[in-house]
Motif scaffolding. Structure first.
Motif, short mmCIF file in Angstrom:
data_model
loop_
_atom_site.label_atom_id
_atom_site.label_comp_id
_atom_site.label_asym_id
_atom_site.label_seq_id
_atom_site.Cartn_x
_atom_site.Cartn_y
_atom_site.Cartn_z
N HIS A 29 1.92 -5.24 -0.51
CA HIS A 29 2.74 -4.80 0.64
C HIS A 29 3.98 -5.80 0.64
CE1 HIS A 29 3.16 -2.68 4.85
NE2 HIS A 29 4.07 -3.54 4.67
N ARG A 115 8.14 -2.02 -2.38
CA ARG A 115 8.48 -0.95 -1.72
C ARG A 115 9.84 -1.04 -0.99
NH1 ARG A 115 3.86 -0.10 2.41
NH2 ARG A 115 2.64 -1.05 0.96
N SER A 160 9.79 4.24 -0.01
CA SER A 160 9.34 4.70 1.57
C SER A 160 10.44 5.75 2.13
CB SER A 160 9.58 3.22 2.09
OG SER A 160 8.80 2.43 1.94
N ASP A 187 5.49 5.94 0.87
CA ASP A 187 5.17 5.16 2.14
C ASP A 187 6.13 5.67 3.14
OD1 ASP A 187 4.61 3.03 4.10
OD2 ASP A 187 6.22 1.89 3.18
N THR A 214 -0.51 7.68 -1.45
CA THR A 214 0.25 7.20 -0.19
C THR A 214 -0.41 5.92 0.54
OG1 THR A 214 -0.65 8.77 1.32
CG2 THR A 214 1.32 9.68 0.02
N THR A 215 0.60 5.34 1.23
CA THR A 215 0.18 4.11 1.86
C THR A 215 1.23 4.27 3.19
OG1 THR A 215 -0.21 1.84 2.47
CG2 THR A 215 1.71 2.59 0.75
#
Length: 375
Positions: A29, A115, A160, A187, A214-215
């Motif tokens: 992340h 991301r 994202s 995301d 996906t997160t």
């Protein structure tokens, strides 16, 4: 009753802290637009005439940290106007991506999922696809430069969509179109309150149908409901942050009791992408010592430790791990556990995960243990 481990003895903690920079790290992340070098922002802003709070790189770095340290996710997000503003051309995107890889590799990161939201980089006329192409070119340049230095880093890209906008289906389509070019997942980011995952249900279903993981940012600026929607509407494979999951854990004389959502997350081994320093800044935690990452880890949840936004938090992954050693009593076993967990739940294929764990992480930690024993 489950409590965090007692802090290690000063000499033992100091020995462990000394090892942290050299340990291989997995980072799941990390926002590209939250990791720019202050000097780069100054240079790029001068090229386009963008006004900054200060043009002194050191002072600018301090400004980002101080401005983000508000206790509010919404105010924290306002700082990104300056970073996004200088990331509007292919050359700028390529430079920022390249430098990010170099900085992460210098911190011992061997695998990162970086991301960003392509829709935020269209002001100068780039298309979504052109944004992705430019960033991927920068990542490739950084990886090659790291290799020339005799080190290794691998980069997976997460695209994202901004949850307060309406372009999730477009961004999902771009992610699928570039899944063979380094994009490994999807995301949604941005303010959580008022913008639940259900607003983008069609995009998440399309991604699930195409088998792209996906997160979802959840449980940071909003509560348990946001985590529930991330799991059941977005079909998230991981939860971005998830610090508020502790709201579903109570403690009485018999110990810790998990509520239904906490049980769901733990039972199904859904990993949490926790970001200690960032969570303090946005009000999701009170201190490193009291940060939910330690309690959740002790309770058997799959936790990972991450940077979120290195610029806004003035941090690195080494610093995040060091703080947990110093202030929450983490041990070498704890550090290895979160590294293995992060590798095991990365959005790459199973064989790649096993390779990271078996040939990079475990040997390095075994060597670290041997070195500490000899010392």
């Amino acid at each position: 009753m489950t409590t965090p481990a007692a802090p290690a003895a000063d000499d033992s903690a100091a020995q462990l802290v000394a090892l942290v920079p050299g340990l291989p790290k997995i980072l799941l992340h990390d926002h590209l637009d939250g990791g720019l070098r202050p000097a780069t922002i100054v240079e790029l802003a001068a090229e386009i005439g963008h006004e900054l709070p200060t043009t002194d790189p050191e002072a600018l770095g301090r400004w980002f940290v101080e401005s983000a340290d508000s206790g509010s996710l919404e105010r924290y997000l306002e700082t990104f106007e300056h970073t996004v503003a200088v990331m509007q051309t292919a050359d700028a995107l390529r430079r920022v991506a390249r430098e990010a890889v170099l900085d992460l590799a210098a911190d011992g990161v061997v695998y990162v999922e970086s991301r960003y939201a392509p829709e935020q980089h269209l002001r100068a006329g780039l298309t979504l696809d052109e944004v992705v192409d430019a960033v991927q070119a920068g990542f490739a340049e950084g990886v090659a430069e790291v290799a020339a230095q005799g080190r290794t880093i691998r980069v997976g890209t997460l695209l994202s969509a901004m949850r307060q906008a309406d372009r999730a289906q477009e961004v999902a389509a771009v992610a699928l179109a570039h899944r063979d070019d380094g994009v490994v997942g999807f995301d949604i980011a941005g303010p959580e309150e008022g913008f639940p995952p259900s607003r983008h249900a069609a995009a998440f279903q399309a991604l699930a149908d195409a088998h792209l993981p996906t997160t979802v940012h959840a449980g940071e600026g909003s509560g348990l409901a946001s985590i529930g929607e991330a799991l059941h509407v977005a079909q998230a494979c991981r939860i971005g942050h998830g610090a508020r999951l502790v709201d579903d854990v109570t403690t009485d004389d018999l110990g810790d009791r998990l509520g239904p959502l906490a049980h769901w997350v733990r039972d199904r081994r859904v990993p949490l992408e926790l970001c200690p320093s960032s969570n303090l800044q946005t009000g999701a935690a009170a201190s490193i010592a009291e940060h939910p990452v330690t309690r959740l880890k002790r309770l058997g949840f799959k936790v990972t430790v991450n940077t979120d936004n290195r610029l806004q938090s003035g941090t690195t992954l080494s610093r995040e791990l060091t703080l947990l050693v110093q202030e929450a009593g983490w041990t070498l076993d704890d550090l290895q556990d979160v590294a293995v967990t992060a590798a095991a739940y990365a959005f790459v294929h199973h064989d790649d995960r096993d390779h990271l764990i078996d040939t990079v992480i475990r040997p390095a930690y075994a060597a670290a243990r041997g070195g500490r024993h000899r010392a």
